[in-house]
Design a protein around this motif. Structure first.
Motif, short mmCIF file in Angstrom:
data_model
loop_
_atom_site.label_atom_id
_atom_site.label_comp_id
_atom_site.label_asym_id
_atom_site.label_seq_id
_atom_site.Cartn_x
_atom_site.Cartn_y
_atom_site.Cartn_z
N GLY A 122 84.50 96.56 -26.80
CA GLY A 122 85.41 96.20 -25.73
C GLY A 122 86.39 95.10 -26.10
O GLY A 122 87.16 94.66 -25.25
N MET A 123 86.39 94.65 -27.36
CA MET A 123 87.30 93.61 -27.78
C MET A 123 88.13 94.10 -28.96
O MET A 123 87.73 94.99 -29.70
CB MET A 123 86.53 92.33 -28.16
N ARG A 124 89.33 93.55 -29.10
CA ARG A 124 90.23 93.96 -30.18
C ARG A 124 90.14 93.06 -31.40
O ARG A 124 90.43 93.49 -32.52
CB ARG A 124 91.67 93.98 -29.67
N SER A 125 89.79 91.81 -31.20
CA SER A 125 89.79 90.87 -32.31
C SER A 125 88.40 90.80 -32.97
O SER A 125 87.38 90.97 -32.32
CB SER A 125 90.20 89.47 -31.83
N ALA A 126 88.43 90.55 -34.28
CA ALA A 126 87.18 90.43 -35.03
C ALA A 126 86.67 89.00 -34.95
O ALA A 126 87.44 88.05 -34.77
CB ALA A 126 87.41 90.83 -36.47
N GLU A 127 85.38 88.86 -35.07
CA GLU A 127 84.79 87.53 -35.09
C GLU A 127 83.69 87.50 -36.16
O GLU A 127 83.05 88.51 -36.44
CB GLU A 127 84.19 87.16 -33.74
N PRO A 128 83.51 86.34 -36.81
CA PRO A 128 82.48 86.25 -37.85
C PRO A 128 81.08 86.20 -37.25
O PRO A 128 80.86 85.59 -36.19
CB PRO A 128 82.82 84.95 -38.57
N ILE A 129 80.15 86.85 -37.90
CA ILE A 129 78.75 86.85 -37.50
C ILE A 129 77.92 86.41 -38.70
O ILE A 129 78.07 86.96 -39.78
CB ILE A 129 78.30 88.25 -37.03
N LEU A 130 77.06 85.42 -38.50
CA LEU A 130 76.19 84.97 -39.56
C LEU A 130 75.02 85.92 -39.70
O LEU A 130 74.32 86.20 -38.73
CB LEU A 130 75.68 83.55 -39.30
N GLY A 131 74.84 86.44 -40.89
CA GLY A 131 73.74 87.37 -41.14
C GLY A 131 73.12 87.10 -42.49
O GLY A 131 73.31 86.05 -43.11
N LEU A 132 72.37 88.09 -42.97
CA LEU A 132 71.67 87.99 -44.24
C LEU A 132 72.04 89.16 -45.12
O LEU A 132 72.27 90.27 -44.64
CB LEU A 132 70.16 87.96 -44.01
N SER A 133 72.09 88.92 -46.42
CA SER A 133 72.53 89.94 -47.36
C SER A 133 71.62 89.92 -48.58
O SER A 133 71.14 88.87 -49.00
CB SER A 133 73.98 89.67 -47.78
N ARG A 134 71.39 91.11 -49.12
CA ARG A 134 70.63 91.22 -50.37
C ARG A 134 71.16 92.39 -51.17
O ARG A 134 71.35 93.48 -50.63
CB ARG A 134 69.14 91.42 -50.07
#
Length: 383
Positions: A274-286
């Motif tokens: 429902g939103m047009r703009s992106a936002e950063p999300i803190l996650g985990l990566s491997r």
């Protein structure tokens, strides 16, 4: 070192290898003095043997399942597994100078997922810093000719029954139809999460000096073969708090053992519904190596915190590259049971595989891929 015997050729049927003085052996706290000594001699044995083995016999040889998992093995059992080509080898070090027998813990023989093709007997000289390989045998021979000791749950074979020439191992490895290396063994019946928790509560107490002998082997083996439960047992015996909490990793940083496996914090860019703009999300990566190529596994929360929604993604680590047909990303409960919509399969080449799950606080999940990722060991991720 001046006291090190001169290295002998394989044709001499004996091999001495100097233990490297660097890099430093990994420091790790263990629950008992016995476990600490066991880990020490296994590390020294591995440091001397693996570089030589890679150079002389199997360049692709690597630790099984991975280096970070070794303390969870050495906390409770002697031996170190190495995989090469389609084979597995287990180093069994000893401090006994006479070297009159090979004594292999039952775990390496009767747990289907741990069983090896070869078992190598190694004498470790701590004073002078060298090891002596005094022979090896196969799983087939160990099961048919070895003597099983019910008291300490080991299979033993006299030194004269060992194959002393490591050239034989190299030759059998080259054959298109090698001799039967493994005897048939049945998989151990699985245990429930409740059984596992009861065992962890009891055996996780460091006052239990010999946990491997404290319960029937069928229960013990079923607990150990589950990577997540084995690691939890190790953590409890070593007095560590929860090491695998995803919310905790996001708040205060990834735990040390998870960092060794390649987990790290990372910000992802997402466009909320429902939103047009992106936002950063803190996650985990491997990063994962699957079928010779590199992929990235991502985990991050989705929606409001109170929604308890978590998203798992598998992507090709090379920009612009895709995931091949047939690849799968799968989630399982702690006791390896599937649940509804727990798997995503690439029926065509795709940019990513993903799964979204709603989890109760404290609930645990295990991820896996198909084909299996290199160096994979089950992890119980707590949410």
């Amino acid at each position: 070192m001046s006291n090190t015997p001169s290295p002998l050729t394989l044709d001499s049927h004996q091999l001495y290898l100097e233990i490297p003085q660097s890099p430093q052996v990994q420091e790790q706290l263990y629950s008992t003095a016995g476990a600490s000594m066991r880990a020490w001699i296994n590390q020294l044995c591995l440091k001397a043997f693996l570089p030589w083995f890679r150079e002389e016999i199997a360049p692709t040889a690597r630790i099984y399942p991975n280096t970070a998992a070794l303390p969870s093995f050495w906390e409770v059992v002697n031996g170190t597994a190495i995989t090469f080509d389609r084979f597995r080898l287990v180093l069994i070090p000893t401090l006994a100078m006479d070297g009159d027998e090979l004594r292999v813990p039952q775990e390496w023989v009767d747990i289907l997922e741990w069983a090896a093709d070869y078992y190598v007997a190694v004498y470790v000289n701590l004073d002078d810093g060298w090891i002596k390989i005094f022979g090896y045998t196969t799983h087939q021979i160990l099961k048919t000719k070895g003597v099983y000791d019910v008291q300490d749950r080991t299979y033993s074979l006299e030194s004269e029954d060992l194959i002393q020439d490591l050239n034989v191992l190299w030759v059998t490895r080259q054959m298109d139809e090698p001799e039967a290396l493994r005897a048939e063994i049945a998989p151990l019946p699985p245990i429930s999460k409740t059984q596992a928790e009861n065992l962890l509560e009891r055996l996780g107490n460091p006052d239990v000096k010999f946990p491997r002998l404290a319960v029937p082997f069928s229960l013990w083996g079923a607990l150990l073969v589950h990577g997540g439960w084995r690691q939890r047992l190790c953590d409890r015996r070593q007095g560590m708090s929860e090491q695998w909490s995803i919310p905790q990793w996001l708040q205060t940083g990834v735990a040390n053992i998870a960092g060794q496996l390649g987990w790290s914090q990372r910000e992802f860019v997402a466009v909320p519904a429902g939103m047009r703009s992106a936002e950063p999300i803190l996650g985990l990566s491997r990063q994962l190596v699957i079928a010779g190529n590199t992929y990235e596994l991502r985990i991050f929360p989705k929606g409001a915190p109170e929604d308890h929604i978590w998203r798992f993604e598998l992507r090709n680590a090379v920009p612009g590259s895709q995931i091949p047909v047939g690849f799968k990303l799968r989630l399982l409960n702690e006791d390896l049971q599937p649940f509804e919509n727990n798997e995503d399969t690439a029926v065509t080449t795709v940019d990513l595989l993903y799964l979204e799950v709603i989890l109760e606080p404290g609930e645990g999940l295990i991820w896996e891929t198909e084909p299996t990722a290199e160096d994979y060991d089950q992890e119980i991720l707590q949410f």
